[in-house]
Design a protein around this motif. Structure first.
Motif, mmCIF file in Angstrom:
data_model
loop_
_atom_site.group_PDB
_atom_site.id
_atom_site.type_symbol
_atom_site.label_atom_id
_atom_site.label_comp_id
_atom_site.label_asym_id
_atom_site.label_seq_id
_atom_site.Cartn_x
_atom_site.Cartn_y
_atom_site.Cartn_z
ATOM 1 N N GLY A 49 3.222 -3.259 7.990
ATOM 2 C CA GLY A 49 2.207 -4.279 8.210
ATOM 3 C C GLY A 49 2.080 -5.267 7.070
ATOM 4 O O GLY A 49 1.475 -6.331 7.230
ATOM 5 N N LEU A 50 2.649 -4.941 5.906
ATOM 6 C CA LEU A 50 2.562 -5.826 4.751
ATOM 7 C C LEU A 50 3.591 -6.948 4.785
ATOM 8 O O LEU A 50 3.412 -7.964 4.119
ATOM 9 C CB LEU A 50 2.752 -5.025 3.457
ATOM 10 C CG LEU A 50 1.642 -4.050 3.081
ATOM 11 C CD1 LEU A 50 2.058 -3.242 1.857
ATOM 12 C CD2 LEU A 50 0.339 -4.785 2.788
ATOM 13 N N THR A 51 4.679 -6.764 5.525
ATOM 14 C CA THR A 51 5.735 -7.769 5.521
ATOM 15 C C THR A 51 5.644 -8.646 6.773
ATOM 16 O O THR A 51 5.599 -8.130 7.884
ATOM 17 C CB THR A 51 7.135 -7.118 5.454
ATOM 18 O OG1 THR A 51 7.350 -6.311 6.604
ATOM 19 C CG2 THR A 51 7.248 -6.248 4.209
ATOM 20 N N PRO A 52 5.612 -9.968 6.603
ATOM 21 C CA PRO A 52 5.479 -10.856 7.762
ATOM 22 C C PRO A 52 6.675 -10.830 8.700
ATOM 23 O O PRO A 52 6.559 -11.128 9.883
ATOM 24 C CB PRO A 52 5.304 -12.238 7.122
ATOM 25 C CG PRO A 52 5.877 -12.116 5.744
ATOM 26 C CD PRO A 52 5.636 -10.702 5.335
ATOM 27 N N GLU A 53 7.853 -10.475 8.155
ATOM 28 C CA GLU A 53 9.047 -10.387 8.994
ATOM 29 C C GLU A 53 9.561 -8.948 8.980
ATOM 30 O O GLU A 53 9.294 -8.186 8.053
ATOM 31 C CB GLU A 53 10.128 -11.356 8.511
ATOM 32 C CG GLU A 53 9.682 -12.820 8.587
ATOM 33 C CD GLU A 53 10.827 -13.779 8.345
ATOM 34 O OE1 GLU A 53 11.923 -13.525 8.906
ATOM 35 O OE2 GLU A 53 10.638 -14.757 7.607
ATOM 36 N N HIS A 54 10.315 -8.588 10.041
ATOM 37 C CA HIS A 54 10.807 -7.212 10.180
ATOM 38 C C HIS A 54 12.295 -7.206 10.540
ATOM 39 O O HIS A 54 12.729 -6.535 11.456
ATOM 40 C CB HIS A 54 9.989 -6.452 11.236
ATOM 41 C CG HIS A 54 8.550 -6.305 10.876
ATOM 42 N ND1 HIS A 54 7.640 -7.299 11.079
ATOM 43 C CD2 HIS A 54 7.887 -5.281 10.279
ATOM 44 C CE1 HIS A 54 6.450 -6.894 10.645
ATOM 45 N NE2 HIS A 54 6.578 -5.675 10.146
ATOM 46 N N VAL A 63 -0.214 -5.211 -3.845
ATOM 47 C CA VAL A 63 -0.494 -5.543 -2.446
ATOM 48 C C VAL A 63 -1.585 -4.629 -1.895
ATOM 49 O O VAL A 63 -1.791 -4.543 -0.692
ATOM 50 C CB VAL A 63 0.785 -5.436 -1.577
ATOM 51 C CG1 VAL A 63 1.781 -6.496 -1.955
ATOM 52 C CG2 VAL A 63 1.408 -4.038 -1.673
ATOM 53 N N GLY A 64 -2.280 -3.923 -2.800
ATOM 54 C CA GLY A 64 -3.398 -3.096 -2.382
ATOM 55 C C GLY A 64 -3.069 -1.644 -2.088
ATOM 56 O O GLY A 64 -3.918 -0.898 -1.600
ATOM 57 N N LEU A 65 -1.837 -1.227 -2.381
ATOM 58 C CA LEU A 65 -1.433 0.163 -2.149
ATOM 59 C C LEU A 65 -0.886 0.768 -3.441
ATOM 60 O O LEU A 65 0.224 1.292 -3.482
ATOM 61 C CB LEU A 65 -0.383 0.237 -1.031
ATOM 62 C CG LEU A 65 -0.824 -0.217 0.355
ATOM 63 C CD1 LEU A 65 0.353 -0.175 1.333
ATOM 64 C CD2 LEU A 65 -1.964 0.655 0.878
ATOM 65 N N MET A 70 -1.644 4.827 -5.892
ATOM 66 C CA MET A 70 -2.535 5.219 -4.804
ATOM 67 C C MET A 70 -2.265 6.675 -4.447
ATOM 68 O O MET A 70 -1.112 7.073 -4.249
ATOM 69 C CB MET A 70 -2.298 4.346 -3.564
ATOM 70 C CG MET A 70 -3.259 4.647 -2.422
ATOM 71 S SD MET A 70 -3.008 3.563 -0.989
ATOM 72 C CE MET A 70 -1.559 4.314 -0.258
ATOM 73 N N ALA A 71 -3.316 7.492 -4.391
ATOM 74 C CA ALA A 71 -3.164 8.906 -4.048
ATOM 75 C C ALA A 71 -2.932 9.061 -2.549
ATOM 76 O O ALA A 71 -3.552 8.372 -1.732
ATOM 77 C CB ALA A 71 -4.405 9.676 -4.461
ATOM 78 N N LEU A 72 -2.022 9.964 -2.194
ATOM 79 C CA LEU A 72 -1.696 10.228 -0.797
ATOM 80 C C LEU A 72 -1.689 11.729 -0.550
ATOM 81 O O LEU A 72 -1.421 12.513 -1.463
ATOM 82 C CB LEU A 72 -0.301 9.681 -0.444
ATOM 83 C CG LEU A 72 -0.036 8.193 -0.599
ATOM 84 C CD1 LEU A 72 1.457 7.934 -0.459
ATOM 85 C CD2 LEU A 72 -0.809 7.402 0.442
ATOM 86 N N LEU A 116 3.226 3.410 -5.355
ATOM 87 C CA LEU A 116 3.079 2.088 -5.954
ATOM 88 C C LEU A 116 3.747 1.109 -5.004
ATOM 89 O O LEU A 116 4.878 1.338 -4.571
ATOM 90 C CB LEU A 116 3.762 2.025 -7.318
ATOM 91 C CG LEU A 116 3.263 2.974 -8.411
ATOM 92 C CD1 LEU A 116 4.268 3.011 -9.553
ATOM 93 C CD2 LEU A 116 1.913 2.545 -8.912
ATOM 94 N N ALA A 117 3.066 0.016 -4.688
ATOM 95 C CA ALA A 117 3.658 -1.006 -3.819
ATOM 96 C C ALA A 117 3.343 -2.374 -4.391
ATOM 97 O O ALA A 117 2.254 -2.595 -4.955
ATOM 98 C CB ALA A 117 3.115 -0.879 -2.395
#
Length: 227
Positions: A7-12, A152-154, A161-163, A223-224
């Motif tokens: 969802g973070l990347t505008p293209e796939h 990018v918030g992650l 970010m803890a997962l 980390l992202a």
């Protein structure tokens, strides 16, 4: 997690090491033997990338020579082994501008039950002298891992970010996981068996029956970032 990253990347169009959400995915490994065991998928193309390969060759293999064309780069449980300046230089050449994202994650603990967790903590302490110094990034939860990318918030540099990753694991799967540890291999080369029959019996004693499949939780971190 895959969905969040996609969802973070505008293209796939193209991802390096992630499937399902992209038209094309490139999976790579320094070990040709490891690639023989890779799960086949119509969207995934696997490439062998030995340490001797040049940056230009990597760009050609991954993106057909097209720089700034990769939407997403991911690395699971491995970036701490990399030559980071070299890898990050390659990422900067490959990521789409703007919109490309890099994400790295790992785990350094597994929660099963109080008895199991306590035993594995003792086992880990015995393994520590045999780990490569680079693995310290992993044991520190990537908090000290250099990560020179915009958040990018992650998770960001210094603040992963803890997962929690929930899985079903068999006892044989657990043994396979433990035997794959670099510390176990290094210790064996030095004449020390960290997974002797006695140790395996002790682990099975707190796991349960050898055919028992248990729910486990991997304590992970990510980390992202983007350019």
């Amino acid at each position: 997690m895959d969905l969040k990253l996609a969802g973070l990347t505008p293209e796939h169009s193209l991802a390096w090491d992630l499937s399902e959400h992209y038209e094309q995915v490139v999976g790579s490994d320094i070990s040709g033997e490891q690639l023989k065991h890779a799960i086949q998928h119509p969207r995934i193309r696997y490439i062998h990338t030995p340490a001797s390969i040049s940056e230009d060759e990597m760009v050609n293999l991954i993106a057909g020579g097209h720089e700034n064309s990769v939407d997403l780069v991911t690395v699971a449980e491995a970036v701490h082994w990399f030559d980071l300046p070299h890898f990050y230089s390659l990422v900067r050449r490959l990521l789409r501008k703007p919109g490309g994202v890099i994400a790295v994650w790992g785990y350094n603990d597994m929660v099963v039950s109080p008895d199991f967790d306590l035993l594995m903590k003792r086992h880990h302490e015995k393994m520590l002298p045999y780990y490569d110094p680079k693995s310290s990034y992993l044991w520190e939860g990537y908090r000290t891992l250099p990560f020179p990318f915009e958040s990018v918030g992650l998770g960001r540099e210094g603040e992963p970010m803890a997962l929690e990753i929930h899985k079903e694991l068999s006892f044989q799967g657990l043994l396979k996981l433990l035997r794959s540890s670099s510390a176990v291999t290094t210790a064996k080369d030095k004449g020390v068996d960290l997974l002797s029959e006695e140790v395996i019996e002790e682990i099975q004693g707190v796991w349960g029956r050898p055919d028992l499949v248990r729910s486990v939780t991997y304590k992970a971190f990510m980390l992202a970032g983007k350019l």
